[in-house]
Write an enzyme that holds these catalytic residues in place. Structure first.
Site, PDB file in Angstrom:
ATOM      1  CG  ASN A 287      -4.923  -6.650   3.712  1.00  0.00           C
ATOM      2  OD1 ASN A 287      -4.232  -6.764   2.699  1.00  0.00           O
ATOM      3  ND2 ASN A 287      -6.114  -6.056   3.712  1.00  0.00           N
TER       4      ASN A 287
ATOM      5  CE  LYS B 277      -5.565  -2.513   4.178  1.00  0.00           C
ATOM      6  NZ  LYS B 277      -6.363  -1.412   4.709  1.00  0.00           N
TER       7      LYS B 277
ATOM      8  CG  HIS C  86     -10.436  -5.199   2.594  1.00  0.00           C
ATOM      9  ND1 HIS C  86     -10.516  -3.833   2.408  1.00  0.00           N
ATOM     10  CD2 HIS C  86      -9.703  -5.386   3.713  1.00  0.00           C
ATOM     11  CE1 HIS C  86      -9.835  -3.228   3.389  1.00  0.00           C
ATOM     12  NE2 HIS C  86      -9.346  -4.164   4.202  1.00  0.00           N
TER      13      HIS C  86
ATOM     14  CD  GLU D 279      -8.416  -0.926   1.764  1.00  0.00           C
ATOM     15  OE1 GLU D 279      -7.627  -1.756   1.270  1.00  0.00           O
ATOM     16  OE2 GLU D 279      -8.228  -0.391   2.875  1.00  0.00           O
TER      17      GLU D 279
ATOM     18  CD  GLU E 217     -10.911  -5.543   7.896  1.00  0.00           C
ATOM     19  OE1 GLU E 217      -9.843  -5.618   8.518  1.00  0.00           O
ATOM     20  OE2 GLU E 217     -10.984  -5.233   6.703  1.00  0.00           O
TER      21      GLU E 217
ATOM     22  N   GLY F 220      -7.596   2.118   8.588  1.00  0.00           N
ATOM     23  CA  GLY F 220      -6.563   3.073   8.182  1.00  0.00           C
ATOM     24  C   GLY F 220      -6.761   4.476   8.728  1.00  0.00           C
TER      25      GLY F 220
ATOM     26  CB  SER G 183      -7.076   1.731  13.580  1.00  0.00           C
ATOM     27  OG  SER G 183      -7.231   2.515  12.411  1.00  0.00           O
TER      28      SER G 183
HETATM   29  P1  PGA Z   1      -5.696  -1.051   9.188  1.00  0.00           P
HETATM   30  O1  PGA Z   1      -6.393  -1.944   8.034  1.00  0.00           O
HETATM   31  O2  PGA Z   1      -5.209  -1.998  10.230  1.00  0.00           O
HETATM   32  O3  PGA Z   1      -4.587  -0.326   8.478  1.00  0.00           O
HETATM   33  O4  PGA Z   1      -6.753  -0.124   9.699  1.00  0.00           O
HETATM   34  C1  PGA Z   1      -7.143  -3.059   8.368  1.00  0.00           C
HETATM   35  C2  PGA Z   1      -7.652  -3.716   7.115  1.00  0.00           C
HETATM   36  O5  PGA Z   1      -8.012  -3.024   6.162  1.00  0.00           O
HETATM   37  O6  PGA Z   1      -7.710  -4.952   7.049  1.00  0.00           O
END
Ligand code: PGA
Length: 254
Positions: free
Chosen positions: A9, A11, A99, A101, A171, A177, A217
């Protein structure tokens, strides 16, 4: 039998030029052995890059195209939005939905996500449906109730046939992140719980056949340990999917 999937992803990162370079590096590093190992790779770049990136991917090869979002309507006066049908028309196969976000910054709730799920499925695409608890919820010891409700309200309204197309991504918000990964035990515990909930809502076969990804992460160092858990069928990768070497190391962790 369920597939293993590693999905990147991106983003809102990368220019088109950077994205093309990244895809060509990944394509060179991901060989046929990935197919043999039953790992499907999904790249979810920003929407403007989808069509050209899709053209770089070999049909029937290990790398598939994914989108990060879509609108719930099939077409119409929705300035700035992209429909599932449009995504399908440029070769997209998967769409990430729910997601954290999107839920947090764009106020996407279960009701809206239900409509998006239906739109994605109607267009012949496969949703990667994300769920996950906040740190507050985990510390209050309410993780399992919270996830059960997210599954119930967000996903389990689908028919058996529709649900068969779904990939679930666990997640934990506190791990996204942040550099703070769930331990493989924490991930396994939740994934087994999700599978059990699927068995209750549908049946044992549906539960066995559902791919459940871990996200938060995940990186080249911890992927092997996470993927070695019996109910962890791959990862939804953010930050580490932006570097070809890290991402391909993760793919090769199976
Ligand atoms: P990350 O994000 O690997 O940067 O923690 C995962 C995600 O949001 O799918």
């Amino acid at each position: 039998m369920r597939k293993n999937i590693v999905a990147g992803n991106w983003k809102m990162n990368m220019t088109y030029q950077d994205g093309l370079a990244l895809v060509s590096e990944i394509t060179n590093m991901v060989a046929d052995e990935t197919l043999a190992a039953n790992v499907e790779v999904v790249l979810a770049p920003p929407a403007p890059f989808l069509h050209s990136i899709g053209k770089l991917l070999v049909a029937g090869g290990p790398i598939h195209l994914g989108a990060q979002n879509c609108h719930q309507k099939e077409s119409g006066a929705y300035t700035g939005e992209v429909s599932a049908k449009q995504l399908h028309s440029v070769g997209v196969e998967y769409v990430i939905l729910g997601h954290s976000e999107r839920r947090q910054y764009f106020r996407e709730d279960d009701e809206l996500l239900s409509q998006k799920l239906k739109a994605v499925l109607a267009a012949g695409l496969k949703p990667i449906f994300c769920i996950g608890e906040s740190l507050e919820t985990r510390e209050a010891d309410e993780t399992f109730e919270y996830l059960a409700a997210q599954l119930q309200n967000g996903l389990f309204h689908l028919s058996n046939e529709e649900f068969a197309q779904v990939v679930v991504a666990y997640e934990p918000i506190w791990a996204i992140g942040t550099g703070k990964t769930a331990t493989s035990q924490q991930a396994q515990e939740v994934h087994a719980f999700i599978r059990e909930q699927i068995a209750r809502a549908y049946d044992a076969e549906a539960a066995l056949n559902t791919t459940i990804l871990y996200g938060g992460s995940a990186n080249a160092q911890n992927a092997r340990e996470l993927f070695s858990q019996p109910d962890v069928d791959g990862g939804l990768i953010g930050g580490a999917s932006l570097k070809s070497r890290d991402f391909t190391e993760i793919i090769k962790s199976f």
